[in-house]
Design an enzyme around this catalytic site. Sequence first.
Site, PDB file in Angstrom:
ATOM      1  N   SER A   1       4.511 -47.948  71.345  1.00  0.00           N
ATOM      2  CA  SER A   1       4.818 -46.510  71.374  1.00  0.00           C
ATOM      3  C   SER A   1       4.458 -45.874  72.711  1.00  0.00           C
ATOM      4  CB  SER A   1       4.051 -45.792  70.254  1.00  0.00           C
ATOM      5  OG  SER A   1       4.482 -46.230  68.994  1.00  0.00           O
TER       6      SER A   1
ATOM      7  N   GLU B   1       4.333 -55.890  60.192  1.00  0.00           N
ATOM      8  CA  GLU B   1       3.501 -54.692  60.243  1.00  0.00           C
ATOM      9  C   GLU B   1       3.794 -53.772  59.054  1.00  0.00           C
ATOM     10  OE1 GLU B   1       2.520 -50.845  63.154  1.00  0.00           O
ATOM     11  OE2 GLU B   1       3.693 -52.528  63.933  1.00  0.00           O
TER      12      GLU B   1
END
Length: 519
Positions: free
Chosen positions: A250, A365
């Site tokens: 991110s 994830e």
Amino acid sequence: MGDNQQEKQWPMISTEELAQHNTKDDCWIAINGFVFDVTKFMALHPGGAKILLDYGGQDATQIFYDLHKESVFEKYLPRLCIGRLEGDDEVETPGLISQVPYSEDILHRPSWHSPYMNESHALFRERIREWYMNEMEPMGKSLAQSGKLPSKKQIKMMGNVNFFRCLLGPGEHMKGQILFGMKGEDFDHFHEQIVIEERARMSEPSFVDAAGTGCIIGLPPVAHHASPEVREEILSGVFAGDKSICLAVSEPFVGSDVANVHTTAKITHDGEYYIVNGIKKWITGGMFADYFVTAVRTGGRGTKGISMLAIPRTEGVTTKPVKTLYGSTAGTALVIFEDAKVPAKYLLGRENEGFPIIMANFNHERWFAAVSVVGATRRLVEEVFTWTMNRRAFGKKLIDQAVVRFKLADMIAKVEALSSWTSLITYQMTKMTGFEQFIHLGSSMSILKYWMSRVAYELNDHSVELFGGRGLTKTGLGSRIATFSNQVKYGAILGGSESVMADLGVRLAQRAFPANAHL
């Protein structure tokens, strides 16, 4: 816990003798069949001395549990207890596995059978839960309260018991290892699921993330795509607890829009190094990471210009803390790369072929996130069920109100559905290769991620309402509810925002839609 204290041969005290000690200079109370001398403690009591004096010489069990958790009883038993109340039934010490309905996996329910797990899984859960309770929970509370990061010594302690190996799941790295009493060769994805569920039951989410989340989401790309030399270097260090790792995808510019990462990695003329420049944000464990598994742009725009690098903490790599709602202990970081010189050997897979690595890793994830919510919400069900069975309002227990039973039923139904779906996907993981999982589980993983965040949000809503003001208070009976409430939206954002996940799941399903299907 104070098992030894409860089994100790205490002197017996009659109710008549208890009743004589009811003054400010000599005050005893009984709780759970144990008699406490609170005379000196009255001046220190957080709720003041008057309420203790009001119950002096009496059995205060009901009012005690209206105001306190079992842990408070356990804390003061060895300090203030002077004997047992004559004629009172022996109080059975709660075991590791809860007897509260729906608070545990079906494997631990009387006469129930699991289609996926066996006795090895049941024993493994007990062993790792005991370790979490005795070793990790006290550490987590201390770190979370102080806002400190875990020390190298504390991380090393986790490595010493092979905890980080467990977080990578089954594989070659398990051969010849002993993990909480079991052989590494017998470790499967359901053991991995248990490790993650039990981890999520701990009370401090910022510490939970500090204790291995970077490993769970950052290590698989290294294990599956690094060169043998780099794989050995990183895995051996992380497994031993000597090194830490994080995933850095991110950016301030892009979150779920991974295809448009801005961070660049340019190869030097001699092909020996990548020069990395860019910024990553909200990186869990970044403050104490030694390696940053990083999405970088090595080619043109879009998905085909992205590569993955395992960047060591070196000159040109700077980390700064990002303050988040659940606390500083997770080490959430802003990671800045400024002309960081990274040896080309740290490339994971091939150059410009990093996007499929990211997507495959996101599948795992998202599964990890769902498993975590299963563990955390089962604990919520336990807390809420216990609270409603004990709390009295309007002249009766909360559980005697139809609206309360409805809310509890709604919580149970959602947790059971989430747990069953998650375990079904775990079972597919035990049967599919990594490539098959990437091809066939992406849609289900994405929609599961959406559903788990909705379940967490709705269970939080019920829990806070049923606990009232206590559900908004960091300490006391509702502390777990307040803590969960404070981080409930994390699940909706991390690993892909829930609305993006719902859309992605359907778009992936569309690809498999048969061309000849008609109404």
